[in-house]
Design a protein around this motif. Structure first.
Motif, PDB file in Angstrom:
ATOM      1  N   LEU A 160       0.823  -1.215   0.000  1.00 38.29           N
ATOM      2  CA  LEU A 160       0.000   0.000   0.000  1.00 38.29           C
ATOM      3  C   LEU A 160       0.854   1.260   0.000  1.00 38.29           C
ATOM      4  N   MET A 161       2.022   1.211   0.637  1.00 41.64           N
ATOM      5  CA  MET A 161       2.932   2.355   0.567  1.00 41.64           C
ATOM      6  C   MET A 161       3.372   2.603  -0.873  1.00 41.64           C
ATOM      7  N   VAL A 162       3.673   1.528  -1.581  1.00 41.87           N
ATOM      8  CA  VAL A 162       4.066   1.663  -2.989  1.00 41.87           C
ATOM      9  C   VAL A 162       2.906   2.221  -3.811  1.00 41.87           C
ATOM     10  N   LEU A 163       1.704   1.687  -3.580  1.00 37.23           N
ATOM     11  CA  LEU A 163       0.534   2.141  -4.328  1.00 37.23           C
ATOM     12  C   LEU A 163       0.278   3.628  -4.113  1.00 37.23           C
ATOM     13  N   THR A 164       0.254   4.061  -2.853  1.00 37.90           N
ATOM     14  CA  THR A 164      -0.034   5.477  -2.580  1.00 37.90           C
ATOM     15  C   THR A 164       1.080   6.379  -3.119  1.00 37.90           C
ATOM     16  N   SER A 165       2.309   5.891  -3.084  1.00 35.03           N
ATOM     17  CA  SER A 165       3.422   6.690  -3.607  1.00 35.03           C
ATOM     18  C   SER A 165       3.304   6.873  -5.114  1.00 35.03           C
ATOM     19  N   LEU A 166       2.980   5.806  -5.822  1.00 37.55           N
ATOM     20  CA  LEU A 166       2.826   5.901  -7.279  1.00 37.55           C
ATOM     21  C   LEU A 166       1.662   6.814  -7.653  1.00 37.55           C
ATOM     22  N   LEU A 167       0.570   6.711  -6.909  1.00 40.61           N
ATOM     23  CA  LEU A 167      -0.572   7.594  -7.158  1.00 40.61           C
ATOM     24  C   LEU A 167      -0.178   9.053  -6.936  1.00 40.61           C
ATOM     25  N   ASN A 168       0.565   9.303  -5.856  1.00 46.40           N
ATOM     26  CA  ASN A 168       0.982  10.665  -5.571  1.00 46.40           C
ATOM     27  C   ASN A 168       1.905  11.210  -6.658  1.00 46.40           C
ATOM     28  N   LEU A 169       2.828  10.380  -7.113  1.00 49.77           N
ATOM     29  CA  LEU A 169       3.740  10.809  -8.166  1.00 49.77           C
ATOM     30  C   LEU A 169       3.002  11.137  -9.455  1.00 49.77           C
ATOM     31  N   GLY A 170       1.961  10.369  -9.746  1.00 46.27           N
ATOM     32  CA  GLY A 170       1.175  10.646 -10.943  1.00 46.27           C
ATOM     33  C   GLY A 170       0.336  11.907 -10.822  1.00 46.27           C
ATOM     34  N   LEU A 171      -0.178  12.169  -9.610  1.00 39.70           N
ATOM     35  CA  LEU A 171      -1.042  13.328  -9.398  1.00 39.70           C
ATOM     36  C   LEU A 171      -0.269  14.631  -9.205  1.00 39.70           C
ATOM     37  N   ASP A 172       0.955  14.530  -8.681  1.00 36.29           N
ATOM     38  CA  ASP A 172       1.748  15.721  -8.359  1.00 36.29           C
ATOM     39  C   ASP A 172       1.881  16.708  -9.524  1.00 36.29           C
ATOM     40  N   PRO A 173       2.472  16.306 -10.663  1.00 35.89           N
ATOM     41  CA  PRO A 173       2.645  17.294 -11.738  1.00 35.89           C
ATOM     42  C   PRO A 173       1.324  17.813 -12.284  1.00 35.89           C
ATOM     43  N   LEU A 174       0.301  16.954 -12.274  1.00 29.60           N
ATOM     44  CA  LEU A 174      -1.007  17.370 -12.783  1.00 29.60           C
ATOM     45  C   LEU A 174      -1.609  18.470 -11.914  1.00 29.60           C
TER      46      LEU A 174
END
Length: 441
Positions: A160-174
């Motif tokens: 879940l840490m990996v999942l939330t991190s990947l989601l955050n990385l995808g949402l950050d620049p947007l």
């Protein structure tokens, strides 16, 4: 020993990957914000001490959750472990919500004391609201992780840490920079990206909890009366121990703020890099205490001794090797994290001195975490106080007074080395005495 090493690896590697991804996105988050300019990065850096304070409270509660439930499971009382799981999830979430409200109400005097000027405080105000929402969601998620770790499951928290991190990385620049004609939300967009990622993580965690018989609906009131005192006996000192680092971070930030906005920005990036570089130690502090707690419940002190020796060796070797590599690569790491030449130079100086010293800092962190699991919460609190207010801050302040950012770097490094050596010697003496009392030396 090879069997023990394999078990430790199996317990730790999922958390190490999870911590790496979680801290990695926080570092990238700061790198994105650095592209907005020095002032937004400085504004975010001023919020780090309060964010660390919030994390300190949640980690203190999480330590008590993992220690008490793992000891109960080690003693074979699964019914009580279920009741404790329900109580801590509900009560911890409510306590963290209250803390977020207090943080919002007190933001102006706190950030003023930290040295933020009026334009920077305006930037902070727009960012601090969504960041508090993200912090609360992260705390709820962390309590769920603690419940899984107490039952010996480190894989799901890691995933879940990996999942939330990947989601955050995808949402950050947007959300920070926008897309197309939409210019994004700037600095607040980083906080909203984290909040959305954590919300999705909680949704997944709840779905997984429903598949386990780890929570109870009945007998909670009686359990609350029976367990409140032993829970707070662990959680109280543990929270104080965990609150010391953010208090220390506030004082350190106020010291660095006297050196200018560029120094604060570089210090903020170095703080994010610190937590990322300590990923293995942080994973050990998550995976090891429940294991130690089960050994404590079963009275197996020789196994506790072997576990701590192995964990300490792993932490020191890993951190020293990583620290030396990062020190050599400091100019290139600084270029990757910041586009401002002044920030890059000061950040490189901090990396060269601080990263190798984390080998001893990591040892101190392991000792504090283990002491909480082994029924020595007051000792853990005193060790945290010694590390921060006897070793770290005095050395940092003297270094800043003598030679600016260079002095900050070597002063903080010296404080880490002193703290780690003292903590390990004190812990070994305590463990030897306990084993002698039990006739196991």
């Amino acid at each position: 020993m090879s069997s023990l090493r394999r078990q430790l690896w199996q317990q730790t590697w999922p958390m190490a990957i999870g911590v790496l991804s979680l801290l990695g996105f926080q570092l990238v988050d700061s790198a994105f914000i650095a592209r907005l300019g020095t002032q937004p990065l400085a504004a975010q850096s001023f919020t780090f001490p309060l964010s660390f304070l919030i994390i300190g409270v949640q980690v203190g509660l999480g330590i008590a959750i993992a220690a008490l439930i793992s000891r109960t499971l080690g003693a074979g009382d699964t019914a009580r472990a279920r009741r404790l799981g329900s109580l801590v999830l509900v009560g911890g979430s409510a306590l963290m919500a209250l803390l977020m409200l207090l943080m919002w109400a007190a933001q102006t005097p706190i950030f003023t004391l930290l040295g933020a000027d009026a334009p920077t405080r305006d930037l902070i105000r727009a960012y601090w609201g969504p960041q508090l929402v993200a912090n609360w969601l992260g705390a709820v998620l962390y309590f769920g992780y603690s419940l899984f770790r107490a039952h010996g499951d480190t894989r799901l928290p890691g995933k879940l840490m990996v999942l939330t991190s990947l989601l955050n990385l995808g949402l950050d620049p947007l959300l920070i920079f926008g897309v197309g004609d939409w210019s994004g939300w700037g600095l607040p967009g980083a906080a909203w990206a984290t909040a959305l990622a954590f919300a999705i993580g909680i949704w997944q965690l709840v779905a997984r909890l429903r598949a386990h018989d780890w929570l109870a609906r009945h007998g909670l009131r009686d359990e609350l009366r029976a367990s409140a005192v032993p829970f707070m006996a662990i959680a109280g000192p543990a929270m104080i121990s965990q609150l010391m680092p953010p208090l220390s971070a506030m004082l350190a930030t106020s010291i660095v703020a006297k050196l200018g906005e560029t120094a604060v920005a570089a210090w903020g990036l170095a703080s994010r890099l610190e937590t990322l570089s300590l990923m293995v130690v942080l994973a050990l502090t998550m995976s090891l205490p429940p294991w130690l707690g089960r050994c404590y419940g079963a009275g197996d002190w020789p196994r506790i001794d072997a576990l701590m020796r192995l964990a300490a060796r792993t932490a020191v070797i890993w951190q020293l090797g990583l620290g030396c590599i990062m020190a050599l690569a400091a100019p290139w790491v600084a270029v990757a994290l910041s586009g401002n030449p002044e920030i890059r130079d000061e950040l490189a100086t901090l990396i060269r001195w601080l990263l190798p010293s984390y080998s001893l800092l990591g040892l101190c962190m392991l000792v504090v975490s283990a002491s909480n699991a082994l029924g020595w919460p007051v000792r853990a609190m005193l060790l945290s106080f010694m590390r921060l207010f006897v070793c770290y801050l005095p050395c940092l302040a003297v270094g800043a007074w003598l030679s600016g950012i260079f002095g900050v770097a070597w002063g903080a490094a010296l404080g880490n080395v002193l703290a780690g050596g003292l903590a390990w010697s004190i812990f070994r003496r305590s463990l030897t005495q306990r084993m002698a009392v039990n006739g196991e030396t």
